[in-house]
Write a protein that holds these residues in place. Structure first.
Motif, PDB file in Angstrom:
ATOM      1  N   GLU A 131       1.651  -1.423 -11.108  1.00 60.22           N
ATOM      2  CA  GLU A 131       0.712  -2.528 -11.249  1.00 60.22           C
ATOM      3  C   GLU A 131       0.751  -3.471 -10.053  1.00 60.22           C
ATOM      4  N   ARG A 155       2.100   4.628  -7.836  1.00 61.50           N
ATOM      5  CA  ARG A 155       1.275   3.416  -7.895  1.00 61.50           C
ATOM      6  C   ARG A 155       1.615   2.650  -9.167  1.00 61.50           C
ATOM      7  N   PHE A 186       4.071   8.442  -3.181  1.00 61.85           N
ATOM      8  CA  PHE A 186       4.322   7.154  -3.806  1.00 61.85           C
ATOM      9  C   PHE A 186       3.972   7.166  -5.289  1.00 61.85           C
ATOM     10  N   GLU A 193       0.764   9.031  -6.462  1.00 55.77           N
ATOM     11  CA  GLU A 193      -0.233   8.968  -5.399  1.00 55.77           C
ATOM     12  C   GLU A 193       0.437   9.430  -4.106  1.00 55.77           C
ATOM     13  N   PHE A 243       3.349  -0.249  -4.591  1.00 60.97           N
ATOM     14  CA  PHE A 243       3.667   1.173  -4.477  1.00 60.97           C
ATOM     15  C   PHE A 243       5.163   1.352  -4.222  1.00 60.97           C
ATOM     16  N   ASP A 256       0.846  -1.192   0.000  1.00 62.35           N
ATOM     17  CA  ASP A 256       0.000   0.000   0.000  1.00 62.35           C
ATOM     18  C   ASP A 256       0.879   1.238   0.000  1.00 62.35           C
ATOM     19  N   ALA A 257       0.281   2.396  -0.148  1.00 60.50           N
ATOM     20  CA  ALA A 257       1.012   3.660  -0.148  1.00 60.50           C
ATOM     21  C   ALA A 257       1.330   4.055   1.289  1.00 60.50           C
ATOM     22  N   ALA A 309       3.513   3.850 -13.953  1.00 60.49           N
ATOM     23  CA  ALA A 309       2.988   4.255 -12.654  1.00 60.49           C
ATOM     24  C   ALA A 309       2.299   5.609 -12.737  1.00 60.49           C
TER      25      ALA A 309
END
Length: 313
Positions: A175, A173, A171, A168, A178, A146-147, A165
Protein backbone atom coordinates in the motif's frame (compact mmCIF):
# COMPACT_ATOMS: atom_id res chain seq x y z
CA UNK A 1 -18.67 -16.60 37.48
CA UNK A 2 -21.33 -16.47 34.84
CA UNK A 3 -22.89 -13.69 32.81
CA UNK A 4 -26.64 -14.02 32.53
CA UNK A 5 -26.61 -12.29 29.14
CA UNK A 6 -23.87 -11.52 26.65
CA UNK A 7 -23.60 -7.99 25.28
CA UNK A 8 -22.32 -7.39 21.77
CA UNK A 9 -21.58 -3.78 22.56
CA UNK A 10 -21.60 -1.68 25.75
CA UNK A 11 -21.75 1.89 24.52
CA UNK A 12 -19.01 3.38 22.38
CA UNK A 13 -16.24 2.73 24.89
CA UNK A 14 -17.54 2.23 28.46
CA UNK A 15 -20.83 1.41 30.15
CA UNK A 16 -21.18 1.28 33.93
CA UNK A 17 -22.92 -1.69 35.51
CA UNK A 18 -26.15 -0.53 37.11
CA UNK A 19 -26.63 2.52 34.87
CA UNK A 20 -29.14 2.67 32.03
CA UNK A 21 -27.89 0.73 29.03
CA UNK A 22 -26.76 2.57 25.92
CA UNK A 23 -28.93 2.26 22.82
CA UNK A 24 -28.81 -1.23 21.27
CA UNK A 25 -26.90 -2.60 24.27
CA UNK A 26 -28.17 -5.33 26.57
CA UNK A 27 -27.84 -5.19 30.34
CA UNK A 28 -26.36 -8.18 32.07
CA UNK A 29 -25.76 -9.49 35.58
CA UNK A 30 -22.69 -11.26 36.94
CA UNK A 31 -22.64 -13.83 39.72
CA UNK A 32 -19.89 -15.71 41.51
CA UNK A 33 -16.30 -14.86 42.54
CA UNK A 34 -13.94 -12.84 40.38
CA UNK A 35 -10.95 -14.77 39.02
CA UNK A 36 -7.35 -13.54 39.29
CA UNK A 37 -5.94 -13.29 35.76
CA UNK A 38 -2.42 -12.55 34.54
CA UNK A 39 -2.53 -8.81 33.70
CA UNK A 40 0.15 -9.29 31.07
CA UNK A 41 -2.24 -11.15 28.79
CA UNK A 42 -5.70 -10.24 30.08
CA UNK A 43 -6.93 -6.68 29.60
CA UNK A 44 -8.16 -5.89 33.10
CA UNK A 45 -7.73 -2.62 35.02
CA UNK A 46 -9.38 -1.34 38.19
CA UNK A 47 -11.67 0.86 36.11
CA UNK A 48 -12.31 -1.18 32.96
CA UNK A 49 -11.95 -4.63 31.42
CA UNK A 50 -12.34 -6.38 28.10
CA UNK A 51 -15.98 -7.44 27.66
CA UNK A 52 -14.67 -10.88 26.68
CA UNK A 53 -13.65 -11.32 30.34
CA UNK A 54 -17.06 -10.45 31.80
CA UNK A 55 -17.65 -14.09 32.74
CA UNK A 56 -14.47 -14.15 34.85
CA UNK A 57 -13.87 -10.75 36.46
CA UNK A 58 -15.88 -7.90 37.93
CA UNK A 59 -15.10 -4.39 36.67
CA UNK A 60 -16.88 -1.02 36.93
CA UNK A 61 -16.94 -0.83 33.14
CA UNK A 62 -16.53 -3.22 30.23
CA UNK A 63 -15.68 -2.43 26.63
CA UNK A 64 -15.69 -4.41 23.43
CA UNK A 65 -12.30 -4.45 21.69
CA UNK A 66 -11.94 -2.41 18.53
CA UNK A 67 -9.32 -3.81 16.21
CA UNK A 68 -6.68 -1.62 14.58
CA UNK A 69 -3.38 -2.19 12.83
CA UNK A 70 0.06 -0.69 13.54
CA UNK A 71 0.86 1.84 10.81
CA UNK A 72 4.47 2.71 11.78
CA UNK A 73 7.58 0.50 11.46
CA UNK A 74 7.56 -0.31 15.18
CA UNK A 75 6.20 1.04 18.44
CA UNK A 76 6.91 0.27 22.08
CA UNK A 77 4.09 -1.22 24.11
CA UNK A 78 4.34 0.41 27.54
CA UNK A 79 3.08 -0.36 31.03
CA UNK A 80 1.60 3.14 31.36
CA UNK A 81 0.27 5.96 29.15
CA UNK A 82 3.53 7.89 28.98
CA UNK A 83 6.68 7.96 26.88
CA UNK A 84 8.57 7.58 30.17
CA UNK A 85 6.75 4.38 31.14
CA UNK A 86 8.71 1.14 30.95
CA UNK A 87 8.43 -0.77 27.68
CA UNK A 88 6.97 -4.24 28.11
CA UNK A 89 6.94 -5.31 24.46
CA UNK A 90 6.90 -3.93 20.94
CA UNK A 91 4.52 -4.13 18.02
CA UNK A 92 5.65 -4.14 14.41
CA UNK A 93 4.19 -2.73 11.23
CA UNK A 94 1.00 -4.48 10.16
CA UNK A 95 0.39 -6.29 13.44
CA UNK A 96 -3.07 -6.03 14.92
CA UNK A 97 -3.96 -4.31 18.19
CA UNK A 98 -7.22 -4.62 20.10
CA UNK A 99 -8.13 -1.26 21.64
CA UNK A 100 -10.09 -1.53 24.90
CA UNK A 101 -9.75 2.09 26.00
CA UNK A 102 -8.40 5.29 24.45
CA UNK A 103 -7.80 8.49 26.37
CA UNK A 104 -5.34 11.38 26.28
CA UNK A 105 -3.76 10.24 23.04
CA UNK A 106 -2.98 6.74 24.36
CA UNK A 107 -4.66 3.45 23.45
CA UNK A 108 -4.80 0.60 25.96
CA UNK A 109 -5.36 -2.95 24.82
CA UNK A 110 -3.43 -5.95 23.56
CA UNK A 111 -1.56 -7.26 20.53
CA UNK A 112 -3.61 -9.68 18.48
CA UNK A 113 -0.65 -12.00 17.87
CA UNK A 114 0.09 -12.78 21.54
CA UNK A 115 -2.56 -10.94 23.60
CA UNK A 116 0.13 -8.97 25.44
CA UNK A 117 -1.40 -5.95 27.20
CA UNK A 118 -0.12 -2.39 27.32
CA UNK A 119 -0.33 1.19 26.13
CA UNK A 120 0.77 2.73 22.86
CA UNK A 121 0.18 6.11 21.19
CA UNK A 122 -3.21 6.07 19.48
CA UNK A 123 -1.70 7.97 16.54
CA UNK A 124 0.36 4.94 15.43
CA UNK A 125 -2.78 2.90 14.72
CA UNK A 126 -4.70 2.73 11.45
CA UNK A 127 -7.69 0.73 10.32
CA UNK A 128 -7.39 -2.99 9.74
CA UNK A 129 -7.35 -2.64 5.94
CA UNK A 130 -6.42 -5.62 3.80
CA UNK A 131 -5.32 -8.76 5.62
CA UNK A 132 -1.49 -9.03 5.47
CA UNK A 133 -0.25 -11.89 3.33
CA UNK A 134 3.48 -11.10 3.29
CA UNK A 135 6.08 -10.74 6.05
CA UNK A 136 9.56 -9.19 6.21
CA UNK A 137 12.07 -12.05 6.50
CA UNK A 138 15.33 -10.08 6.36
CA UNK A 139 16.65 -8.23 9.41
CA UNK A 140 15.08 -5.17 7.83
CA UNK A 141 13.50 -4.24 4.52
CA UNK A 142 13.57 -0.96 2.61
CA UNK A 143 10.31 0.39 1.24
CA UNK A 144 10.94 2.15 -2.08
CA UNK A 145 8.74 4.78 -3.67
CA UNK A 146 8.77 2.83 -6.96
CA UNK A 147 9.72 -0.64 -8.16
CA UNK A 148 13.30 0.52 -8.61
CA UNK A 149 16.21 0.25 -6.17
CA UNK A 150 17.31 3.73 -7.23
CA UNK A 151 14.01 5.30 -6.23
CA UNK A 152 13.65 7.11 -2.87
CA UNK A 153 13.38 5.02 0.28
CA UNK A 154 10.20 5.97 2.11
CA UNK A 155 10.47 3.63 5.11
CA UNK A 156 12.42 0.79 6.69
CA UNK A 157 10.50 -2.15 8.14
CA UNK A 158 11.91 -4.58 10.72
CA UNK A 159 11.80 -8.36 10.50
CA UNK A 160 8.32 -9.64 11.25
CA UNK A 161 6.49 -6.67 9.76
CA UNK A 162 3.36 -7.73 7.88
CA UNK A 163 1.69 -6.26 4.84
CA UNK A 164 -0.63 -7.05 1.94
CA UNK A 165 1.10 -7.06 -1.44
CA UNK A 166 1.08 -8.23 -5.03
CA UNK A 167 4.11 -9.25 -7.07
CA UNK A 168 5.49 -6.76 -9.56
CA UNK A 169 8.68 -8.05 -11.13
CA UNK A 170 11.35 -8.38 -8.45
CA UNK A 171 9.26 -6.30 -6.07
CA UNK A 172 6.17 -6.61 -3.93
CA UNK A 173 3.73 -3.75 -4.35
CA UNK A 174 2.37 -2.79 -0.94
CA UNK A 175 0.00 0.00 0.00
CA UNK A 176 2.76 2.46 0.87
CA UNK A 177 5.53 1.46 -1.53
CA UNK A 178 7.59 -1.37 -2.98
CA UNK A 179 9.58 -3.98 -1.07
CA UNK A 180 12.15 -6.18 -2.79
CA UNK A 181 11.12 -9.83 -2.86
CA UNK A 182 14.51 -10.85 -1.43
CA UNK A 183 13.57 -9.11 1.80
CA UNK A 184 10.08 -10.53 2.27
CA UNK A 185 7.89 -13.50 1.40
CA UNK A 186 4.44 -14.98 1.72
CA UNK A 187 3.27 -15.58 5.29
CA UNK A 188 1.87 -18.93 4.20
CA UNK A 189 5.35 -20.12 3.17
CA UNK A 190 6.73 -20.63 6.69
CA UNK A 191 10.46 -20.97 7.17
CA UNK A 192 11.92 -24.22 8.46
CA UNK A 193 15.05 -23.25 10.42
CA UNK A 194 14.29 -21.13 13.48
CA UNK A 195 17.97 -20.68 14.29
CA UNK A 196 18.76 -19.38 10.80
CA UNK A 197 16.00 -16.79 11.28
CA UNK A 198 17.37 -15.72 14.66
CA UNK A 199 20.90 -15.47 13.28
CA UNK A 200 19.79 -12.82 10.79
CA UNK A 201 19.57 -10.53 13.79
CA UNK A 202 23.14 -11.19 14.97
CA UNK A 203 24.68 -7.91 16.03
CA UNK A 204 21.36 -6.15 16.55
CA UNK A 205 21.37 -4.15 19.80
CA UNK A 206 19.80 -5.58 22.92
CA UNK A 207 16.66 -3.63 23.74
CA UNK A 208 14.39 -4.37 26.68
CA UNK A 209 10.93 -5.15 25.30
CA UNK A 210 12.18 -5.19 21.70
CA UNK A 211 11.00 -7.61 19.05
CA UNK A 212 13.26 -6.47 16.21
CA UNK A 213 12.47 -2.80 15.70
CA UNK A 214 15.84 -1.11 16.39
CA UNK A 215 16.62 -3.79 18.97
CA UNK A 216 15.43 -7.05 20.48
CA UNK A 217 15.41 -8.78 23.85
CA UNK A 218 15.89 -12.47 24.57
CA UNK A 219 12.28 -13.63 24.50
CA UNK A 220 11.47 -11.20 21.68
CA UNK A 221 14.15 -12.88 19.55
CA UNK A 222 12.65 -16.30 20.26
CA UNK A 223 9.09 -15.15 19.58
CA UNK A 224 9.99 -13.43 16.29
CA UNK A 225 12.10 -16.33 15.02
CA UNK A 226 9.40 -18.92 15.73
CA UNK A 227 6.71 -16.69 14.23
CA UNK A 228 8.48 -16.70 10.87
CA UNK A 229 8.49 -20.48 11.10
CA UNK A 230 4.73 -20.47 11.56
CA UNK A 231 4.76 -21.16 15.30
CA UNK A 232 3.11 -18.70 17.69
CA UNK A 233 4.79 -18.60 21.11
CA UNK A 234 4.12 -16.39 24.15
CA UNK A 235 5.99 -13.16 24.80
CA UNK A 236 7.91 -13.61 28.09
CA UNK A 237 10.46 -16.22 29.10
CA UNK A 238 8.39 -17.73 31.91
CA UNK A 239 5.39 -18.01 29.60
CA UNK A 240 7.52 -19.64 26.91
CA UNK A 241 9.01 -22.11 29.39
CA UNK A 242 5.54 -23.19 30.51
CA UNK A 243 3.78 -23.26 27.17
CA UNK A 244 6.06 -24.57 24.45
CA UNK A 245 8.09 -27.66 23.77
CA UNK A 246 8.93 -30.66 25.89
CA UNK A 247 11.54 -31.01 28.60
CA UNK A 248 14.77 -32.59 27.39
CA UNK A 249 15.82 -35.55 29.50
CA UNK A 250 18.77 -35.08 31.83
CA UNK A 251 21.97 -36.15 30.12
CA UNK A 252 20.47 -36.00 26.61
CA UNK A 253 22.57 -34.15 24.06
CA UNK A 254 21.39 -30.75 22.89
CA UNK A 255 20.78 -30.00 19.24
CA UNK A 256 19.99 -27.13 16.91
CA UNK A 257 16.76 -25.34 17.78
CA UNK A 258 16.59 -26.40 21.45
CA UNK A 259 15.61 -23.70 23.94
CA UNK A 260 17.64 -23.07 27.08
CA UNK A 261 15.93 -21.20 29.91
CA UNK A 262 17.93 -19.37 32.54
CA UNK A 263 16.69 -17.12 35.39
CA UNK A 264 14.90 -14.38 33.45
CA UNK A 265 16.55 -15.31 30.16
CA UNK A 266 16.25 -17.63 27.15
CA UNK A 267 18.35 -18.58 24.14
CA UNK A 268 18.40 -20.93 21.15
CA UNK A 269 20.99 -23.60 20.55
CA UNK A 270 22.74 -23.26 17.19
CA UNK A 271 24.30 -26.69 17.73
CA UNK A 272 25.08 -28.90 20.69
CA UNK A 273 27.36 -26.33 22.33
CA UNK A 274 26.62 -22.84 20.95
CA UNK A 275 23.87 -20.51 22.10
CA UNK A 276 22.26 -17.73 20.03
CA UNK A 277 20.69 -15.12 22.27
CA UNK A 278 19.96 -11.44 22.77
CA UNK A 279 21.52 -10.46 26.07
CA UNK A 280 22.33 -7.46 28.22
CA UNK A 281 25.88 -8.67 28.94
CA UNK A 282 27.02 -8.10 25.35
CA UNK A 283 24.12 -5.70 24.65
CA UNK A 284 23.55 -7.49 21.35
CA UNK A 285 22.39 -10.67 19.69
CA UNK A 286 25.42 -12.98 19.76
CA UNK A 287 26.61 -16.54 19.33
CA UNK A 288 28.66 -17.85 22.23
CA UNK A 289 29.43 -21.15 23.96
CA UNK A 290 26.66 -22.25 26.31
CA UNK A 291 29.35 -23.14 28.84
CA UNK A 292 30.48 -19.50 28.93
CA UNK A 293 26.93 -18.30 29.63
CA UNK A 294 26.52 -20.81 32.45
CA UNK A 295 29.88 -19.85 33.97
CA UNK A 296 28.88 -16.17 33.89
CA UNK A 297 25.62 -16.89 35.74
CA UNK A 298 26.93 -19.33 38.34
CA UNK A 299 28.21 -16.73 40.83
CA UNK A 300 24.71 -15.27 41.14
CA UNK A 301 22.47 -18.30 40.56
CA UNK A 302 22.63 -21.68 42.26
CA UNK A 303 20.81 -23.16 39.25
CA UNK A 304 21.91 -21.25 36.12
CA UNK A 305 19.87 -23.46 33.75
CA UNK A 306 16.23 -23.79 34.75
CA UNK A 307 14.97 -25.79 31.80
CA UNK A 308 16.01 -27.29 28.46
CA UNK A 309 13.13 -27.66 26.03
CA UNK A 310 12.72 -29.08 22.55
CA UNK A 311 10.06 -27.44 20.39
CA UNK A 312 10.88 -28.85 16.99
CA UNK A 313 10.87 -32.62 16.32
Amino acid sequence: MQASQASSRLGQSRTSIGTPAAPRAERFRLTGPSVRLDPRIYAVRKDIADIALADRVFAPHYAEAEQARVAVPSVALREGPSDDARAVSQLLFGEGFAVIDSEGGWAWGYGLHDHYVGYLPAAVLGDMGAEPDHVVRAASALVFADADIKSPVVATLPMGSRFAATAEGAFLRAENGFIHSRHAGAIAAAEQDVVAVAERLLGQPYRWGGRGGDGVDCSGLVQTAFALCGLAVPRDTDQQAEAIGEEIADGAALRRGDLIFFPGHVGLMADGETLVHANAHWMAVVREPLADVIARLQPEHEKPVLSRRRVLP
